[in-house]
Structures are given as C-alpha cells and as structure tokens.
Design a protein around this motif. Structure first.
Motif, short mmCIF file in Angstrom:
data_model
loop_
_atom_site.label_atom_id
_atom_site.label_comp_id
_atom_site.label_asym_id
_atom_site.label_seq_id
_atom_site.Cartn_x
_atom_site.Cartn_y
_atom_site.Cartn_z
N ASN A 286 -6.72 4.50 -2.74
CA ASN A 286 -6.31 5.87 -2.42
C ASN A 286 -7.22 6.57 -1.42
N ALA A 287 -8.13 5.85 -0.79
CA ALA A 287 -9.09 6.50 0.10
C ALA A 287 -8.39 7.16 1.29
N THR A 288 -7.43 6.48 1.88
CA THR A 288 -6.71 7.07 3.02
C THR A 288 -5.88 8.26 2.57
N ALA A 289 -5.24 8.14 1.41
CA ALA A 289 -4.44 9.26 0.89
C ALA A 289 -5.32 10.47 0.60
N VAL A 290 -6.49 10.25 0.06
CA VAL A 290 -7.42 11.36 -0.22
C VAL A 290 -7.84 12.02 1.08
N LEU A 291 -8.13 11.22 2.10
CA LEU A 291 -8.53 11.76 3.40
C LEU A 291 -7.40 12.57 4.03
N ALA B 255 -5.61 15.58 -4.00
CA ALA B 255 -6.66 14.76 -3.38
C ALA B 255 -7.83 14.58 -4.33
N LEU B 256 -8.22 15.63 -5.04
CA LEU B 256 -9.35 15.52 -5.97
C LEU B 256 -9.03 14.64 -7.16
N VAL B 257 -7.79 14.66 -7.63
CA VAL B 257 -7.39 13.79 -8.74
C VAL B 257 -7.43 12.33 -8.28
N LEU B 258 -6.88 12.06 -7.09
CA LEU B 258 -6.92 10.69 -6.57
C LEU B 258 -8.36 10.23 -6.31
N TYR B 259 -9.19 11.17 -5.86
CA TYR B 259 -10.60 10.85 -5.62
C TYR B 259 -11.27 10.38 -6.91
N SER B 260 -11.02 11.11 -8.00
CA SER B 260 -11.70 10.75 -9.25
C SER B 260 -11.27 9.36 -9.72
N SER C 197 -16.95 5.97 2.20
CA SER C 197 -17.26 7.15 3.01
C SER C 197 -15.99 7.95 3.33
N ASN C 198 -14.87 7.27 3.54
CA ASN C 198 -13.60 7.97 3.74
C ASN C 198 -13.22 8.75 2.49
N LEU C 199 -13.47 8.16 1.34
CA LEU C 199 -13.16 8.82 0.08
C LEU C 199 -13.99 10.09 -0.07
N ASN C 200 -15.28 10.01 0.23
CA ASN C 200 -16.14 11.19 0.13
C ASN C 200 -15.77 12.27 1.15
N THR C 201 -15.42 11.85 2.36
CA THR C 201 -15.00 12.81 3.38
C THR C 201 -13.74 13.55 2.93
N GLY C 202 -12.79 12.81 2.39
CA GLY C 202 -11.56 13.43 1.88
C GLY C 202 -11.84 14.40 0.75
N ARG C 203 -12.80 14.05 -0.10
CA ARG C 203 -13.17 14.94 -1.21
C ARG C 203 -13.76 16.24 -0.67
N ILE C 204 -14.63 16.15 0.29
CA ILE C 204 -15.26 17.35 0.85
C ILE C 204 -14.20 18.23 1.51
N LEU C 205 -13.31 17.62 2.28
CA LEU C 205 -12.25 18.39 2.93
C LEU C 205 -11.33 19.04 1.90
N ALA C 206 -11.04 18.32 0.82
CA ALA C 206 -10.17 18.86 -0.23
C ALA C 206 -10.83 20.06 -0.92
N ILE C 207 -12.12 19.96 -1.19
CA ILE C 207 -12.83 21.08 -1.82
C ILE C 207 -12.81 22.30 -0.91
#
Length: 110
Positions: A8-13, A37-42, A59-69
């Motif tokens: 789900n890293a691309t989806a989270v991003l 995005a945060l649910v998929l990240y977890s 790193s894509n997963l973390n970037t997506g999390r930051i953008l989602a927050i």
C-alpha cells in the motif's frame, strides 16, 4: 534476497498528496483521503516492522504518512474556518449575492 514493495505504499503516497490537494474543498475530502492513507499506513508499517529486510519502499510510505497528516490538519482547519465563516454571515447569505454584500458591509463597519 529479493526485496519487494510494500503493498500500500504507493496508495498511501497518492492519498497523502490528494489529502493536501483536496483539503481546500471545504476540508472534508482532504480529511477522508488523509484518514484512509493513515489507516493503510498503519497496516503496511506492521508488515514492514515484522520483516524490514524484505521491503524497499518504506520511505514512500513515510512520505505519504507525513503528507496525510498535513492534509488532515489543513482539512480540519479549513473546515473549522468554513463553519466559523458561515456562522458569521449566515447560511442564507451564501446563495444571495445582495445579502452577502450587505452582511460583509455590516462586518466592515463594526
């Protein structure tokens, strides 16, 4: 050992980016995209933490999390602003340009 991508890293991003873009559409679409995005990240983070050497796009997963927050926070702030603005001028003034103009002039003369 071959590394694979987190599912789900691309989806989270993508959802993180969408939450930023959509947060100014009355806040709600940005909040929805960010929460998804945060649910998929977890889910993916648990998968990554179980076997970090198997995955290569954390790193894509973390970037997506930051953008989602950021998108969720901006969406909540924009939604709060819209609620405050509508309560200040009244809901009926949004559909009547003359009434909106009167209310805005009243606010300027205070």
């Amino acid at each position: 050992m071959n590394q694979q991508s987190l599912p789900n890293a691309t989806a989270v991003l993508v959802l993180g980016i969408l939450s930023l873009v959509a947060c100014f559409c009355y806040g709600i679409p940005g909040i929805i995209c960010g929460v998804i995005a945060l649910v998929l990240y977890s889910k993916d983070k648990k998968l990554y933490m179980a076997n970090p050497q198997l995955y290569n796009n954390y790193s894509n997963l973390n970037t997506g999390r930051i953008l989602a927050i950021i998108g969720v926070v901006l969406g909540v702030l924009f939604l709060a602003f819209m609620i405050w603005y509508i309560s200040l001028i009244g809901f009926e003034a949004l559909s009547d340009p003359e009434l909106l103009k009167e209310r805005m002039e009243e606010l300027q003369n205070r």
